[in-house]
Design an enzyme around this catalytic site. Sequence first.
Site, mmCIF file in Angstrom:
data_model
loop_
_atom_site.group_PDB
_atom_site.id
_atom_site.type_symbol
_atom_site.label_atom_id
_atom_site.label_comp_id
_atom_site.label_asym_id
_atom_site.label_seq_id
_atom_site.Cartn_x
_atom_site.Cartn_y
_atom_site.Cartn_z
ATOM 1 N N GLY A 111 85.573 10.678 -12.831
ATOM 2 C CA GLY A 111 85.522 10.426 -11.359
ATOM 3 C C GLY A 111 86.253 11.651 -10.583
ATOM 4 O O GLY A 111 87.033 12.448 -11.106
ATOM 5 N N CYS A 112 86.117 11.828 -9.355
ATOM 6 C CA CYS A 112 86.574 12.639 -8.336
ATOM 7 C C CYS A 112 87.971 12.746 -8.511
ATOM 8 O O CYS A 112 88.698 13.653 -8.423
ATOM 9 C CB CYS A 112 85.924 12.614 -7.195
ATOM 10 S SG CYS A 112 85.672 11.319 -6.206
ATOM 11 N N TYR A 113 88.576 11.650 -7.712
ATOM 12 C CA TYR A 113 89.942 11.239 -7.641
ATOM 13 C C TYR A 113 90.633 11.573 -9.084
ATOM 14 O O TYR A 113 91.753 12.229 -8.994
ATOM 15 C CB TYR A 113 90.351 9.867 -7.372
ATOM 16 C CG TYR A 113 90.096 9.609 -5.926
ATOM 17 C CD1 TYR A 113 90.823 10.128 -4.851
ATOM 18 C CD2 TYR A 113 89.511 8.287 -5.532
ATOM 19 C CE1 TYR A 113 90.832 9.792 -3.676
ATOM 20 C CE2 TYR A 113 89.320 7.884 -4.235
ATOM 21 C CZ TYR A 113 89.965 8.488 -3.298
ATOM 22 O OH TYR A 113 90.113 8.359 -1.910
ATOM 23 N N VAL A 114 90.106 11.124 -10.301
ATOM 24 C CA VAL A 114 90.658 11.402 -11.429
ATOM 25 C C VAL A 114 90.484 12.779 -11.853
ATOM 26 O O VAL A 114 91.707 13.187 -12.579
ATOM 27 C CB VAL A 114 89.871 10.478 -12.478
ATOM 28 C CG1 VAL A 114 90.548 10.606 -13.923
ATOM 29 C CG2 VAL A 114 89.864 8.952 -12.113
#
Length: 344
Positions: free
Chosen positions: A146-149
């Site tokens: 994921g992008c946040y991750v």
Amino acid sequence: MMKVAILGATGYVGAELVRLLYRHPKVQLTHLSSHSYQSESYSKVYPHFKGLVEEVCIEDDLNKIDADMLFIALPHGFASKIVTPTLLQKTKVIDMGADFRMSKEAYDNWYQVEHFGEELLEQAIYGLSEWNREKIKSAQLIANPGCYVTCSLLSLIPLIKEKVIDLESIIIDAKSGVTGAGRGLSIGNHYTECNESIKAYGLTTHRHTPEIEEKLLCFGGAEVTLTFTPHLVPMNRGILTTIYGKLKVGVTNEHIMHIYKKYYKDEKFIRLLGDTAVAETRWVKGSNFCDISFKVDERTGRVIIVSALDNMIKGAAGQAVQNMNLMMGWQEDLGLEDAPIFPA
């Protein structure tokens, strides 16, 4: 030329995959599927591809798709239904969703939908390119992070590995542009609902939390329970994470920079700003870069890490192409050489 298909080609991430792969010198886009725009020209859906990508969108039917590489740019819950051992015998798959990113227990607890591909969880390789490169090279199924991750893990893993940060003190304060929510209709993403405002969401319940914690254990070697709070900001794209953590006694700016250089000095897509500048989303927009900056607060004994990436590129489509290049034994930055866009 390798034949490439994209499921969900008309979503935001799908469109970025098309843009990156259209220019890639070693691939041919052969199938663009869309549930919402079947039988329509891709350039009609996205007019900026006029004269460039004129393929007609087809239905999401794997029986009609013959490809060497399949990108699945669909929400969670779809990939586990369609990815099978039989499919993986003939096609490499990169899933942009969450179905293969974490343990079944975490997926069940946080996503609360049935997982149909449990037998493939052991086979799926987590596609954090800089930290799982060797396994990615031989993978048949990639779970794209994921992008946040991605932004959080790239910032934290070196400090966790080197044991300089109190594992019970980590707070991730993250911001995302509106494209992070996808292209589907939602009242919370309407212009008048999000413009001139910033809001936190998913307090204590955001689904990226277990993904971050599991991968910090996997790559950092330590079990971490952290606080992750995302925010929606009225911009099109970008991720900014501000991370706080209590440092072990005596850790300085110089020590932190030495750690980051130890792991990232040869990584093309990670730019270390150190403590002399602060990462901003505008300087990574449209690129596969992740910028990392930090500052040690001697008064409180904390480190403040500020990192930025484009959620649509390094946080999604760009990292997927980076993983594809690794899987195929190609130069890792092939098709990803573009500098950030400014102004944009």
